[in-house]
Design a protein around this motif. Structure first.
Motif, PDB file in Angstrom:
ATOM      1  N   ASP A  85       0.858  -1.176   0.000  1.00 59.47           N
ATOM      2  CA  ASP A  85       0.000   0.000   0.000  1.00 59.47           C
ATOM      3  C   ASP A  85       0.895   1.227   0.000  1.00 59.47           C
ATOM      4  O   ASP A  85       2.034   1.174   0.448  1.00 59.47           O
ATOM      5  CB  ASP A  85      -0.899   0.004   1.234  1.00 59.47           C
ATOM      6  N   THR A  86       0.388   2.328  -0.499  1.00 58.02           N
ATOM      7  CA  THR A  86       1.129   3.576  -0.489  1.00 58.02           C
ATOM      8  C   THR A  86       0.295   4.619   0.233  1.00 58.02           C
ATOM      9  O   THR A  86      -0.889   4.804  -0.083  1.00 58.02           O
ATOM     10  CB  THR A  86       1.428   4.057  -1.925  1.00 58.02           C
ATOM     11  N   ARG A  87       0.928   5.251   1.218  1.00 55.60           N
ATOM     12  CA  ARG A  87       0.253   6.331   1.952  1.00 55.60           C
ATOM     13  C   ARG A  87       1.119   7.577   1.888  1.00 55.60           C
ATOM     14  O   ARG A  87       2.335   7.492   1.841  1.00 55.60           O
ATOM     15  CB  ARG A  87       0.064   5.931   3.428  1.00 55.60           C
TER      16      ARG A  87
END
Length: 94
Positions: A85-87
């Motif tokens: 995931d990318t935050r």
């Protein structure tokens, strides 16, 4: 001078060519070099339990975020970890 202990045979320490470990048939990588760093090993061990952010991994490995990112990128290239995931930071631009 005679001794009761046998003398070991000399060992030849001739340098050899570096070899790569193939993780994927399509992409040879040097996995051993990637995980030879203590920091990379700490990051890999931390990711064994659950996903973590780069800043979390930097804190666990007691290193800078930039250094953690460097090791994470190499672990990804070697196929040992992957992004799940990318935050992005919630800080407002200044």
């Amino acid at each position: 001078m005679p001794t009761a202990f046998p003398h070991p045979n000399p060992v030849d320490h001739t340098p050899r060519e570096r070899t790569s470990v193939v993780v994927d048939d399509d992409c040879p990588t040097n996995v051993l070099q990637t995980i030879s760093s203590d920091t990379a090993q700490e990051i890999l061990a931390a990711l064994d339990d659950e996903p973590a952010t780069t800043s979390d991994l930097a804190a666990i490995a007691d290193t800078s975020i930039q250094n953690a990112k460097y090791h994470i990128e190499h672990l990804c290239e070697a196929g040992l970890v992957e992004a799940v995931d990318t935050r992005y930071s919630k800080k407002a631009p200044r």
